[in-house]
Design a protein around this motif. Structure first.
Motif, short mmCIF file in Angstrom:
data_model
loop_
_atom_site.label_atom_id
_atom_site.label_comp_id
_atom_site.label_asym_id
_atom_site.label_seq_id
_atom_site.Cartn_x
_atom_site.Cartn_y
_atom_site.Cartn_z
N ASP A 158 49.94 44.95 23.34
CA ASP A 158 50.06 44.43 24.69
C ASP A 158 48.71 43.89 25.13
O ASP A 158 47.87 44.63 25.64
CB ASP A 158 50.55 45.54 25.63
CG ASP A 158 50.95 45.02 27.00
OD1 ASP A 158 50.92 43.79 27.21
OD2 ASP A 158 51.27 45.85 27.85
N ILE A 174 45.89 41.72 27.17
CA ILE A 174 45.57 41.25 28.50
C ILE A 174 44.57 40.11 28.32
O ILE A 174 43.49 40.32 27.76
CB ILE A 174 44.93 42.38 29.36
CG1 ILE A 174 45.75 43.67 29.30
CG2 ILE A 174 44.69 41.91 30.78
CD1 ILE A 174 47.16 43.54 29.79
N GLU A 233 42.55 39.30 34.91
CA GLU A 233 43.69 40.18 34.60
C GLU A 233 43.19 41.55 34.14
O GLU A 233 43.78 42.57 34.50
CB GLU A 233 44.60 39.54 33.54
CG GLU A 233 45.35 38.33 34.04
CD GLU A 233 46.23 38.63 35.24
OE1 GLU A 233 46.98 39.63 35.22
OE2 GLU A 233 46.17 37.86 36.21
N ILE A 234 42.12 41.56 33.37
CA ILE A 234 41.53 42.83 32.95
C ILE A 234 41.06 43.60 34.18
O ILE A 234 41.27 44.81 34.29
CB ILE A 234 40.37 42.59 31.94
CG1 ILE A 234 40.93 42.02 30.63
CG2 ILE A 234 39.59 43.87 31.69
CD1 ILE A 234 39.89 41.50 29.66
N ILE A 239 43.84 45.51 35.81
CA ILE A 239 44.25 46.70 35.04
C ILE A 239 43.29 47.86 35.30
O ILE A 239 43.71 49.00 35.46
CB ILE A 239 44.31 46.39 33.53
CG1 ILE A 239 45.35 45.32 33.23
CG2 ILE A 239 44.57 47.65 32.71
CD1 ILE A 239 46.78 45.70 33.53
N GLU A 260 43.21 44.91 24.77
CA GLU A 260 44.52 45.54 24.54
C GLU A 260 44.70 46.61 25.62
O GLU A 260 43.82 47.42 25.85
CB GLU A 260 44.53 46.14 23.12
CG GLU A 260 45.90 46.53 22.64
CD GLU A 260 46.23 47.97 22.97
OE1 GLU A 260 47.33 48.22 23.50
OE2 GLU A 260 45.40 48.83 22.70
N ARG A 261 45.83 46.54 26.30
CA ARG A 261 46.09 47.42 27.45
C ARG A 261 45.89 48.89 27.11
O ARG A 261 45.23 49.63 27.84
CB ARG A 261 47.51 47.20 27.97
CG ARG A 261 47.85 48.02 29.20
CD ARG A 261 49.30 47.85 29.63
NE ARG A 261 49.66 46.47 29.85
CZ ARG A 261 49.59 45.85 31.03
NH1 ARG A 261 49.16 46.48 32.07
NH2 ARG A 261 49.95 44.60 31.14
#
Length: 62
Positions: free
Chosen positions: A9, A11, A16-17, A20, A49-50
Motif C-alpha cells: 500500500d 503512499i 499524502e505522507i 498519514i 509504504e503505509r
C-alpha cells in the motif's frame, strides 16, 4: 482489504505522507529530506509504504 494489498500500500507524495503521519507538509518534507522517515524519492516524488510508516511511528511511541 486483502493481505497482499496491505503489504504493498504505497503512499505517493509528501503531502499524502503528511496526512498519514499527522504532521504538516512542511515538517514532513523536512523529515523526508533529512532521511528521518522510511521513504524514498522515486522520479522526483516521495513514496512510502503505509505499513512501514505506521510501524515506524508505533516503534517511536513505544
Amino acid at each position: 482489504m486483502d493481505s497482499n494489498q496491505d503489504n504493498f500500500d504505497l503512499i505517493w507524495g509528501g503531502e499524502e505522507i503528511a496526512k498519514i503521519i499527522g504532521r504538516t507538509p512542511r515538517i514532513t518534507f523536512h523529515l523526508l529530506e533529512k532521511g528521518e522517515l522510511p521513504a524514498k524519492k522515486v522520479g522526483g516524488r516521495w513514496v512510502a509504504e503505509r505499513g512501514q510508516l505506521i510501524r515506524f511511528f508505533m516503534g517511536e511511541a513505544a
